[in-house]
Design an enzyme around this catalytic site. Structure first.
Site, PDB file in Angstrom:
ATOM      1  N   TYR A  51       0.840  -1.203   0.000  1.00  9.60           N
ATOM      2  CA  TYR A  51       0.000   0.000   0.000  1.00  9.60           C
ATOM      3  C   TYR A  51       0.879   1.258   0.000  1.00  9.60           C
ATOM      4  CZ  TYR A  51      -2.425   4.088   1.266  1.00  9.60           C
ATOM      5  OH  TYR A  51      -2.847   5.398   1.241  1.00  9.60           O
TER       6      TYR A  51
ATOM      7  N   GLU B 244      -1.290   6.613  10.867  1.00 11.76           N
ATOM      8  CA  GLU B 244      -2.666   6.762  10.391  1.00 11.76           C
ATOM      9  C   GLU B 244      -3.343   5.403  10.271  1.00 11.76           C
ATOM     10  OE1 GLU B 244      -2.635   9.098   6.848  1.00 11.76           O
ATOM     11  OE2 GLU B 244      -4.332   8.026   5.997  1.00 11.76           O
TER      12      GLU B 244
ATOM     13  N   GLU C 247      -3.860  16.580   4.095  1.00  4.97           N
ATOM     14  CA  GLU C 247      -3.200  15.719   3.098  1.00  4.97           C
ATOM     15  C   GLU C 247      -3.347  16.351   1.713  1.00  4.97           C
ATOM     16  OE1 GLU C 247      -4.972  11.833   2.707  1.00  4.97           O
ATOM     17  OE2 GLU C 247      -3.177  10.982   1.796  1.00  4.97           O
TER      18      GLU C 247
HETATM   19  O1  EZ4 Z   1      -6.339   4.595   0.002  1.00  3.93           O
HETATM   20  O2  EZ4 Z   1      -8.186   7.494  -0.925  1.00  3.93           O
HETATM   21  O3  EZ4 Z   1      -4.318   8.476   3.164  1.00  3.93           O
HETATM   22  N1  EZ4 Z   1      -4.717   8.196   2.100  1.00  3.93           N
HETATM   23  C1  EZ4 Z   1      -5.283   7.032   1.753  1.00  3.93           C
HETATM   24  C2  EZ4 Z   1      -5.793   6.922   0.333  1.00  3.93           C
HETATM   25  C3  EZ4 Z   1      -6.892   5.867   0.189  1.00  3.93           C
HETATM   26  C4  EZ4 Z   1      -7.736   6.185  -1.004  1.00  3.93           C
HETATM   27  C5  EZ4 Z   1      -8.926   5.225  -1.126  1.00  3.93           C
HETATM   28  O4  EZ4 Z   1      -9.844   5.704  -2.036  1.00  3.93           O
HETATM   29  O5  EZ4 Z   1      -5.359   6.140   2.566  1.00  3.93           O
HETATM   30  O6  EZ4 Z   1      -4.735   6.668  -0.539  1.00  3.93           O
HETATM   31 CO    CO Z   2      -4.981   6.878   4.539  1.00  2.88          CO
END
Ligand code: EZ4
Ligand code: CO
Length: 403
Positions: free
Chosen positions: A160, A237, A340
Site C-alpha cells: 500500500y 494513520e 493531506e
Molecule cells: O487509500 O483514498 O491516506 N490516504 C489514503 C488513500 C486511500 C484512497 C482510497 O480511495 O489512505 O490513498
Molecule cells: Co490513509
C-alpha cells in the site's frame, strides 16, 4: 431569494473518475460539489439523480442548514457513505453559491482565516528505503514541511502506498480489483528502519507521517507505535480498522505516538467516542464523505473540545472541488492540524480550474468568491467514465485481509 432551478451530476475521468454536482439558481449563480466515492461512483450519481435532485428544485439556496437537515432526516435511512457523500455534494455547492452571492470566499463566511495558510503533507514513496528518502528530500526542497513516508516491504509486491508513478499515486488501478499480498510480520520491522534512516538523512525539522491503512491488529499497532517513538512521527494513520473503537484504547495504553483516524468515516457518530475518550489525536474525516462543510465543521468543533486536531484526507480520489472546500474549512477552524495533499494530474486540473495555490509548504484557497473552483464541462466531456476498483489484499495463504 435565490431559488434552486436545476441540478445535475457530471461524471468525468481525466485520469480517474470524479462525480460532480452542479446546482443552478434563479439568480443565475451556479455552485459545484464533489460527489466522488472511489470505486462506487455511480451509486452516488444515482442517489443524487434519482432521489435528491427532484427534492431540491424550488428550494431557497441560502437555507444550507435546513436543506442539510431535510436530506439527512428526510432520508430516514441515516448515514452511510453513499447518503453522506450525496448530502456533502449538495452542501458544498450551496456554500459555493452563498459565497458567490456574497462576493466572498467561503472561508470568510466561516469566520475568516485563523492562519497564513494550510500546512499540507505530500507523499514520498519508493520500493526501497533509499528511494523513499530521495523522494522525501525532493518534497523538502520544494518547500514542504510535512511528508508521508511509505516504502515497499521486501518480498511483497503491491505494498500500500507504493506506486510505479512516483508523482501521482493512484490505487484504483483496474477494471476489476487487483489482488495484492500482505504480511504484517514482514511489514512491522521495515517501518522503524525507514524512520531511522529518514531522520538520519532528513533531520528533525520536517514532520514525518506514515499510513498503516488499517492493516494491523491492535497489539501489532501498539508495538509499531512504540518502535517509532524515538523518531517522533507526526502520526501513524489508521493503525487498525476503526469499527471496534476500543482497539484504540489498547494502542493508546502502549504508545505516545500520535494516532490519526477517520478517512472512511461518514458522520460525527463515527468520530464521537474516539474523540470524547481522547483515543486519537487527529480526525481525518473529509468534506466529501462526511456530509460536507456543514457537518465537517461540527466534527471539528467537537474535536476541539478534546484537544483533537483535524488532518483531513486529501487523496487524488477527492476532486479539486473537495480540496477547495477542505481548504476553506482548514483555514477557518481553530483546531486545524494538517491537510493531506496528493497532486492531481494536469488533465484533472484542466477540468477543474481552481484558485487554490501552493507556496512554502502551505495551500491557500484563494480569494475568489465561493469555493474558487469550477468544472469545465466541455473538457469533462472528453473523459468518459471508466470502471475502476480499489485493490484487495490477501495474506500469503490466501486469507482475505484489510486493504
Ligand atoms: O487509500 O483514498 O491516506 N490516504 C489514503 C488513500 C486511500 C484512497 C482510497 O480511495 O489512505 O490513498
Ligand atoms: Co490513509
Amino acid at each position: 431569494m435565490p431559488k434552486i432551478t436545476a441540478a445535475k451530476t457530471i461524471v468525468t475521468c481525466p485520469g480517474r473518475n470524479f462525480v460532480t454536482l452542479k446546482i443552478e439558481t434563479s439568480d443565475g449563480v451556479t455552485g459545484v460539489g464533489d460527489a466522488t466515492l472511489n470505486g462506487r461512483e455511480l451509486s452516488v450519481k444515482s442517489y443524487l439523480d434519482d432521489h435528491v435532485i427532484p427534492c431540491l428544485i424550488g428550494r431557497d439556496a441560502h437555507r444550507i442548514e435546513d436543506i442539510w437537515q431535510y436530506l439527512y432526516k428526510g432520508a430516514y435511512w441515516r448515514r452511510g457513505p453513499v447518503t453522506m457523500t450525496s448530502i456533502a455534494a449538495v452542501d458544498m455547492a450551496l456554500w459555493d453559491i452563498k459565497g458567490k452571492l456574497a462576493g466572498l470566499p467561503v472561508y470568510q463566511l466561516l469566520g475568516g482565516a485563523n492562519r497564513s495558510g494550510v500546512m499540507v503533507y505530500g507523499h514520498a514513496n519508493g520500493e526501497t528505503i533509499d528511494d523513499t528518502i530521495t523522494r522525501a528530500g525532493e518534497y523538502l526542497a520544494a518547500g514542504y514541511r510535512a511528508v508521508r513516508l511509505q516504502t515497499g516491504v521486501p518480498g511483497m509486491t503491491g505494498t500500500y502506498g507504493v506506486s510505479k508513478d512516483k508523482f501521482f499515486y493512484e490505487p484504483a488501478d483496474a477494471d476489476l480489483p487487483t489482488e495484492t499480498v500482505w504480511s504484517s510480520e514482514r511489514y512491522l520491522p521495515v517501518v522503524p528502519e525507514l524512520f531511522a534512516a529518514a531522520r538520519e538523512a532528513l533531520g528533525w525539522d520536517i514532520h514525518l507521517l506514515h499510513d498503516v491503512h488499517h492493516r494491523l491488529k491492535p497489539i501489532e499497532a501498539a508495538r509499531l507505535g512504540k518502535d517509532l517513538e524515538p523518531y517522533r512521527p507526526f502520526w501513524i494513520e489508521d493503525p487498525t480498522p476503526a469499527e471496534n473503537q476500543d482497539a484504540f484504547r489498547l494502542i493508546r495504553q502502549h504508545t505516545t505516538t500520535p494516532l490519526a483516524v477517520g478517512e472512511i468515516f461518514n458522520s460525527i457518530w463515527d468520530c464521537k467516542a474516539l474523540i470524547e475518550n481522547q483515543l486519537i489525536d487527529y480526525i481525518r474525516a473529509t468534506v466529501t464523505h462526511a456530509g460536507g462543510i456543514t457537518h465537517l465543521r461540527r466534527i471539528a468543533a467537537l474535536a476541539d473540545l478534546y484537544g483533537v486536531r483535524t488532518g483531513c484526507h486529501g487523496a487524488t480520489d477527492l476532486s479539486p472541488v473537495s480540496m477547495a472546500a477542505a481548504l476553506h474549512v482548514d483555514l477557518s477552524i481553530p483546531n486545524f492540524g494538517v491537510q493531506e495533499y496528493m497532486r492531481h494530474t494536469a488533465e484533472t486540473d484542466a477540468v477543474f480550474p481552481h484558485a487554490y495555490a501552493f507556496a512554502d509548504g502551505q495551500l491557500h484557497p484563494g480569494d475568489a468568491p465561493g469555493l474558487g473552483v469550477d468544472i469545465d464541462e466541455a473538457a469533462a466531456a472528453k473523459f468518459p467514465y471508466r470502471r475502476a476498483f480499489l485493490p484487495v489484499a490477501r495474506l500469503q495463504d490466501g486469507t482475505m485481509h484489510d486493504w
